[in-house]
Write a protein that holds these residues in place. Structure first.
Motif, short mmCIF file in Angstrom:
data_model
loop_
_atom_site.label_atom_id
_atom_site.label_comp_id
_atom_site.label_asym_id
_atom_site.label_seq_id
_atom_site.Cartn_x
_atom_site.Cartn_y
_atom_site.Cartn_z
N LEU A 1 -11.10 -3.98 4.06
CA LEU A 1 -10.97 -3.16 3.78
C LEU A 1 -12.68 -2.40 3.83
O LEU A 1 -13.34 -3.05 3.12
CB LEU A 1 -10.48 -2.60 2.56
CG LEU A 1 -9.06 -3.23 1.72
CD1 LEU A 1 -8.88 -3.04 0.47
CD2 LEU A 1 -8.73 -2.64 2.42
N ARG A 2 -12.83 -0.59 3.05
CA ARG A 2 -13.94 -0.23 3.74
C ARG A 2 -14.49 0.90 3.24
O ARG A 2 -12.84 2.27 3.47
CB ARG A 2 -14.70 -0.73 4.89
CG ARG A 2 -14.75 -1.35 6.12
CD ARG A 2 -15.32 -1.14 6.80
NE ARG A 2 -14.61 -0.46 7.98
CZ ARG A 2 -13.00 -0.27 8.84
NH1 ARG A 2 -13.33 -1.55 9.19
NH2 ARG A 2 -13.45 0.79 9.86
N LEU B 1 -10.80 -2.24 -6.85
CA LEU B 1 -10.61 -1.23 -5.64
C LEU B 1 -10.12 0.44 -6.58
O LEU B 1 -9.51 0.20 -7.47
CB LEU B 1 -9.33 -1.82 -4.93
CG LEU B 1 -8.38 -0.84 -3.59
CD1 LEU B 1 -9.98 -1.23 -2.84
CD2 LEU B 1 -7.15 -1.26 -3.46
N LYS B 2 -10.17 1.11 -5.68
CA LYS B 2 -10.26 2.71 -5.91
C LYS B 2 -9.60 3.51 -5.03
O LYS B 2 -11.02 3.48 -3.79
CB LYS B 2 -11.60 3.08 -6.68
CG LYS B 2 -10.96 5.09 -6.88
CD LYS B 2 -10.41 5.05 -8.39
CE LYS B 2 -10.16 6.60 -8.74
NZ LYS B 2 -9.14 6.37 -9.48
N TRP C 1 -7.31 -10.40 -0.12
CA TRP C 1 -6.76 -9.16 0.20
C TRP C 1 -6.37 -8.93 1.57
O TRP C 1 -6.54 -10.08 1.81
CB TRP C 1 -8.09 -8.05 0.72
CG TRP C 1 -9.12 -7.92 -0.39
CD1 TRP C 1 -10.53 -8.30 -0.65
CD2 TRP C 1 -8.70 -6.93 -1.01
NE1 TRP C 1 -10.84 -7.56 -1.33
CE2 TRP C 1 -10.54 -6.48 -2.07
CE3 TRP C 1 -7.87 -6.29 -1.70
CZ2 TRP C 1 -9.72 -6.06 -3.37
CZ3 TRP C 1 -8.02 -5.22 -2.97
CH2 TRP C 1 -8.94 -5.02 -3.17
N TRP D 1 -13.67 2.71 -2.92
CA TRP D 1 -14.70 1.41 -3.28
C TRP D 1 -14.01 0.42 -3.47
O TRP D 1 -12.32 0.54 -3.89
CB TRP D 1 -14.94 2.27 -4.96
CG TRP D 1 -15.90 0.57 -5.46
CD1 TRP D 1 -17.39 -0.18 -5.29
CD2 TRP D 1 -15.27 -0.56 -6.18
NE1 TRP D 1 -17.78 -1.26 -5.94
CE2 TRP D 1 -16.91 -1.28 -6.43
CE3 TRP D 1 -13.83 -0.54 -6.77
CZ2 TRP D 1 -15.97 -2.02 -8.11
CZ3 TRP D 1 -13.68 -1.16 -7.57
CH2 TRP D 1 -14.98 -2.72 -8.58
N VAL D 2 -14.26 0.09 -2.78
CA VAL D 2 -14.01 -2.21 -3.11
C VAL D 2 -14.99 -3.03 -3.27
O VAL D 2 -16.03 -3.26 -2.59
CB VAL D 2 -13.41 -1.94 -1.89
CG1 VAL D 2 -13.96 -1.88 -0.77
CG2 VAL D 2 -12.69 -3.88 -1.75
N CYS E 1 1.07 -0.99 0.25
CA CYS E 1 0.45 0.39 -0.15
C CYS E 1 0.62 0.83 0.08
O CYS E 1 1.76 1.61 0.74
CB CYS E 1 -0.93 0.38 1.34
SG CYS E 1 -1.78 1.23 1.38
N VAL F 1 -9.72 5.10 0.62
CA VAL F 1 -10.72 3.63 0.03
C VAL F 1 -11.57 4.06 -0.22
O VAL F 1 -12.45 4.85 0.35
CB VAL F 1 -10.87 2.56 0.82
CG1 VAL F 1 -11.96 1.93 0.44
CG2 VAL F 1 -9.74 1.30 1.38
#
Length: 416
Positions: A361-362, A403-404, A357, A339-340, A332, A337
């Protein structure tokens, strides 16, 4: 009645092995500080405690009234002294405590291996900043400082400047449980993992992998390990030299019945240096999934037999040629985050054994950049006809993760 196995400590991703342990007909009790869904499905006896903290473990065992344990095992968690003491508490087979300490505490391990005449980096232990700086004057720059009693890369820093070295040493001293660090000469070369087991004092290889360090110093002063690769790029003669050094280390440390994990560096001038040799399963799914996929032996049933005091069947097949396999991690670089997605819905080629993952992640979660010793952002295990093909597949999967991040600074790993 089935035998009860106490699992104390689960390394990253190793909770997948709990189902395999249940398939062996074992009644499981688990001590962990990460109660995952897999842990809950595998057993109703879960003790929440830090598996590396003896007092925390002892309190949890006593409070739960745990008894009737036939064997004790760690799933890739680096806590051999705790495992040794638990085995003694329950009257189970296990590595003697002093041997476990020699395998775990970096300064003790270096002393034992040095007395055996093995190649080691120049090094010295220190209990304060003045002593560490004196050690650094002896080893010279660049060097590495390591807490003597932490695992993985936690608290490990490269020392490459007289200006920054004191602060990095202070931090390593602060993180060390015992307040002691080891300062080592920095060596360059290729790094390898040899996994195996020892029965009646004889070491048997269960797998041999190359460690991926293409981005090792990208996050300096922290070191980043990008994964593992099978088969090794070493020649047969070079690999045999590495295994011979591991055998010598096993003898020096007095391991008689144990599983073994190693970290070996082969320098540019051909010296083989044992950076780590400890009595536990290789974690991060390497020994239990990567190596069997690449033609090695699954050590888990053997480890169980050793823990229960059963004979190990050495008539099982030796490591054999298999498909190329790699595990690659994505570090990382920081961000929030946005969007996941669900990895189960992500398209993946059939050559992909798994994509995962490395942390929960949220949306809205702020992720710090890599600082060593942390879980990766994500990882993938991929196979291929050769290592280049497997690595290319892994890179493709990591580049297309659902993931964004708000600061889109994540790059796919460099693979070779």
């Amino acid at each position: 009645m089935s035998e009860r196995l106490l699992v104390c400590g689960i390394g990253a991703g190793m909770d997948r092995s709990l189902a395999a342990l249940k398939d062996l007909g074992l009644d499981l009790a688990v001590i962990t500080d990460r109660r995952t869904e897999r842990v809950g499905r595998a057993t109703g006896t879960v003790l929440v405690a830090d598996p590396g903290d003896q007092r925390s473990v002892d309190r949890a065992v006593t409070a739960a009234g745990l008894r009737g344990v036939d064997g004790v095992l760690s799933l890739g968690y680096d806590n051999p002294p705790v495992i040794s003491r638990l085995a003694r508490r329950f009257g189970c087979p296990g590595v003697p405590e002093e041997v476990a300490l020699d395998c775990t505490l970096k300064d003790r391990r270096l002393a034992v291996l040095g007395r055996a005449g093995l190649h080691l980096p120049r090094h010295r232990a220190a209990d304060d900043l003045a002593g560490a700086l004196a050690a650094l004057a002896e080893t010279g720059l660049p060097a590495v400082v390591k807490p003597r009693d932490l695992t993985g890369s936690a608290g490990v820093y490269k020392l490459d400047s007289p200006r920054t070295a004191p602060d990095r040493i202070r931090e390593a001293l602060r993180l060390s449980v015992s307040g002691r660090v080891v300062v080592e000469e920095f060596l360059a070369g290729t790094e390898h993992t040899v996994a195996g087991l020892v029965t009646a004092g004889t070491f048997h290889v269960t797998g041999f992998a190359d460690r991926e360090y293409g981005r090792k110093e990208e996050f300096a002063p922290y070191f980043f390990e990008g994964g593992d690769t099978m088969p090794t790029a070493l020649s047969t003669e070079q690999a045999d030299e590495v295994v011979a050094v591991v055998r010598a280390g096993v003898r020096a440390l007095g391991l008689d019945e144990a599983v073994v994990n190693t970290d070996i560096l082969r320098t540019r001038d051909g010296r083989v240096v044992l950076l780590e040799l400890t009595c536990r399963l290789t974690g991060a799914r390497i020994a239990t999934e990567i190596m069997p996929l690449g033609g090695g032996i699954d050590p888990l049933p053997h480890a169980v037999r050793l823990a229960l005091g059963r004979p190990v069947d050495l008539a099982e097949p030796a490591p054999r040629p298999g498909r190329a396999v790699v595990q690659r991690y994505l570090p990382c670089t920081g961000g929030t985050v946005e969007w996941v997605g669900d990895l189960r819905e992500a398209a993946a080629p059939p050559e992909v054994h798994d994509v995962f993952w490395g942390r929960e992640l949220r949306p809205g979660m702020t992720l710090p950049p890599y600082t060593g010793g942390s879980d990766p952002l994500a990882g993938v295990i991929a196979t291929g006809d050769d290592t280049a093909q497997a690595a290319a597949t892994a890179q493709e999967v990591l580049a297309g993760l659902p993931l964004k991040l708000s600061a889109d600074t994540l790059d796919p790993p460099h693979t070779t």
